[in-house]
Design an enzyme around this catalytic site. Sequence first.
Site, PDB file in Angstrom:
ATOM      1  N   GLU A 161       0.700  -1.198   0.480  1.00  0.00           N
ATOM      2  CA  GLU A 161      -0.313  -0.168  -0.123  1.00  0.00           C
ATOM      3  C   GLU A 161       1.053   1.264  -0.279  1.00  0.00           C
ATOM      4  O   GLU A 161       0.736   1.753   1.075  1.00  0.00           O
ATOM      5  CB  GLU A 161      -1.104  -0.150   1.116  1.00  0.00           C
ATOM      6  CG  GLU A 161      -1.869  -0.803   0.481  1.00  0.00           C
ATOM      7  CD  GLU A 161      -2.861  -0.988   2.051  1.00  0.00           C
ATOM      8  OE1 GLU A 161      -2.451  -0.066   3.094  1.00  0.00           O
ATOM      9  OE2 GLU A 161      -3.947  -1.044   1.930  1.00  0.00           O
ATOM     10  N   GLU A 318      -6.762  -7.252  -0.648  1.00  0.00           N
ATOM     11  CA  GLU A 318      -7.140  -7.839   0.211  1.00  0.00           C
ATOM     12  C   GLU A 318      -8.559  -6.976   1.162  1.00  0.00           C
ATOM     13  O   GLU A 318      -8.832  -5.726   0.184  1.00  0.00           O
ATOM     14  CB  GLU A 318      -6.361  -6.045   1.504  1.00  0.00           C
ATOM     15  CG  GLU A 318      -5.029  -7.180   2.228  1.00  0.00           C
ATOM     16  CD  GLU A 318      -4.382  -5.796   2.304  1.00  0.00           C
ATOM     17  OE1 GLU A 318      -4.681  -5.222   3.192  1.00  0.00           O
ATOM     18  OE2 GLU A 318      -2.928  -6.078   2.252  1.00  0.00           O
ATOM     19  N   TRP A 326      -9.611  -0.067  12.636  1.00  0.00           N
ATOM     20  CA  TRP A 326      -9.065   1.506  12.657  1.00  0.00           C
ATOM     21  C   TRP A 326     -10.562   2.298  12.503  1.00  0.00           C
ATOM     22  O   TRP A 326     -10.162   3.108  11.549  1.00  0.00           O
ATOM     23  CB  TRP A 326      -8.247   1.249  11.621  1.00  0.00           C
ATOM     24  CG  TRP A 326      -8.770   0.695  10.332  1.00  0.00           C
ATOM     25  CD1 TRP A 326      -7.694  -0.447   9.927  1.00  0.00           C
ATOM     26  CD2 TRP A 326      -9.438   0.856   9.119  1.00  0.00           C
ATOM     27  NE1 TRP A 326      -8.659  -1.100   8.882  1.00  0.00           N
ATOM     28  CE2 TRP A 326      -9.839  -0.477   8.573  1.00  0.00           C
ATOM     29  CE3 TRP A 326     -10.208   2.127   8.897  1.00  0.00           C
ATOM     30  CZ2 TRP A 326      -9.627  -0.185   7.485  1.00  0.00           C
ATOM     31  CZ3 TRP A 326     -11.326   1.955   7.237  1.00  0.00           C
ATOM     32  CH2 TRP A 326     -10.623   1.065   7.143  1.00  0.00           C
TER      33      TRP A 326
HETATM   34  C1  GLA Z   1      -4.290  -2.014   5.339  1.00  0.00           C
HETATM   35  C2  GLA Z   1      -2.935  -2.776   5.371  1.00  0.00           C
HETATM   36  C3  GLA Z   1      -3.257  -4.314   5.889  1.00  0.00           C
HETATM   37  C4  GLA Z   1      -3.605  -4.272   6.833  1.00  0.00           C
HETATM   38  C5  GLA Z   1      -5.203  -3.804   6.908  1.00  0.00           C
HETATM   39  C6  GLA Z   1      -6.178  -3.830   7.476  1.00  0.00           C
HETATM   40  O1  GLA Z   1      -4.817  -2.581   3.556  1.00  0.00           O
HETATM   41  O2  GLA Z   1      -2.000  -3.367   3.620  1.00  0.00           O
HETATM   42  O3  GLA Z   1      -1.558  -4.876   6.241  1.00  0.00           O
HETATM   43  O4  GLA Z   1      -3.704  -2.877   7.823  1.00  0.00           O
HETATM   44  O5  GLA Z   1      -4.660  -2.779   5.706  1.00  0.00           O
HETATM   45  O6  GLA Z   1      -7.674  -3.022   7.556  1.00  0.00           O
END
Ligand code: GLA
Length: 679
Positions: A161, A318, A326
Amino acid sequence: MISTLLSRPGGPDDDRTPRLLFGADYNPEQWPREVWEEDVRLMREAGVNVVSVAIFSWARLQPGPDQWDFGWLDEVMDLLHANGVGVDLATATASPPPWLTTAHPEILPVTDRGETVWPGARQHWRPTSPVFREHALRLVRAMAERYAAHPALVAWHVSNELGCHNVYDYSDDAARAFRQWLRARYTTLDALNHAWGTAFWSQRYTDWEQILPPRLAGSHPNPTQQLDFKRFSSDALKDHLRAEREILREITPDVPVTTNFMVMGGTKGMDYADWAPEIDFVSNDHYVHPGPQDRDELSFSANLTSGIAGGRPWFLMEHSTSAVNWQPVNLAKRPGELARDALLHVAHGADAVCYFQWRQSAAGAEKYHSAMVPHAGADSDLFRSVAALGRTLESLAPVAGSEREAAEVGILFDWASWWASEQDSHPTSLLDYRQEALDWYSALLALGVRADVVTTRADLSRHKVLIAPVLHLVPAELAKDLTRFAERGGHLVTTYFSGIVDENDHVWLGGYPGALRDVLGIRVEEFGPLLDGDSVELDDGTAGGLWTDRITVTAEDTEVLARYRTGDHAGRPAVTRRPVAEGSAAYVSTRLGVTGLTALLPRLLSPAGVGSELPAALRGRVEVTVRSAPGARFLFLVNRTDDTVPVTGLSGELLTGTAGDDGHPVLGPREVAVLRQSV
Ligand code: GLA
Ligand code: GLA
């Protein structure tokens, strides 16, 4: 490409039949060795065939500047391979280890107020730090050399990311790199002074070294400086992506390279349309932000990801099986939502369905984030739903590799307009670019009309109707393209605060919307933003908020589709449309919201002969998408409601879903059916 990753020559599997991939981020370093055996057994049980490994493993892989510890990862790779699971292997550079930040605190990002972003979380590195780059690339090389020939390796996962926590860095490294970037963009200081409008507020530069990132200032920083800094920051991360990719391509030219984008609500800094050509396939991460339009937003993001990928299949790297950790309150998913959310991504072109993460952590900041194997273990509804989804994805193997079938309606999404329209010192600070685009999308869903979310890099002529909400920044070339689109029979629809500035954020003069005034056949002398909560009524029964325009019609043939009934502009045009050669150009001067747009849209679509492809009983209740391959069309029917919806009037072989007594699919609450039609 994605659907055959597992059968790369020498790869995990000889079976060359395309299939959908299924898996997660796998973080075995958080668990003792015994758990790994259970992991692979459960992966087989769930139908998992791919995992992303080593994303946050830098500190473990390289415990000191000249110490390496690959043994555990060798073992993980071997174990996964022995169990038929392919590996999307991370370059592991996402989060620098403590020894590196201790030795080189100069890699830590700096905020616009000059504060250091300390280690303690993750991604605490300056995208422009030469020291960080050197260390990161050393690790990339070590990873590539170590695993080049490993049979489990199916793809490279660059960093993680990129820009999630470090897109805007105001450090001295950033200042240096920003100057270089500006030199490349403008060549001369005169050109920069002109572009930035530095005649204003005594900002004229006489030396490149005087230029800084837009650090904390006493009042509004220069808007073009801010816009260029956004462009630069996206480019700086893209440059990091390319630097890692170059090493991977040098050492493993046959292994595709990807990185996970974040096309989702809340992420704005990276121009993914611009990044996509840099990687071998597009990957995306998506998390639902609960709210009234949450699944429309999921669909919108998946659709835009497909647009970024040029309609080709992409990799869902993901999403979550249930709650995240969060948000202020982290809601668990309701029954059916795990499968529905995953399949909605597949409906929009995902050929891989992966989660963060495989096994829910017992420690660390994300211990309350859901996973495929929850704290409760495999004896859980959640794991059973995961395994059921694995079986569904197997039954959808025929879909793998198919592309998005273009829709007649396109919604134009553009990062430059997003960035520019939401800057400070504007007529209103309440404007939300992405929300306006999402509202149009929701209205189309409510009408059962299929639409593609596309970027300004796409071939716009594929669509009969092109909706360009808040297309604020319109360079001369784009204005020409949009005018040509209408002249050639396309139906252009745009809104308030569109066509206002050029690429330097300079206003197109002579009356708004300067870049689109002629094609629209209207002129606006002054903006009429509304206070939060205020609204105006239109004479077609809808109501507008946020914005109004005092419109003068300037072309004889401009029609007024709706007028303001109340407010300062009562009696004046609110929605206009002008016939342009074979097409038309329409303008919506206020924020109608989903309800208002749903009422208005049929009048904008009908001249184009565009309507719903769904039987009337399904419109609004079911989202339809189409993927196509030679000889076949796949109709994805997604129940948008919490009710049972019988599907009639559509034929095809049911690949997944529930068949009713008459053989037609019956969609349970939040259920998805996929019909294969021969063509
Ligand atoms: C992001 C990150 C992951 C994790 C997710 C949690 O997408 O890439 O490592 O922290 O958030 O929602
Ligand atoms: C102050 C300043 C002006 C201008 C106006 C704008 O009065 O002196 O230069 O910025 O505000 O409202």
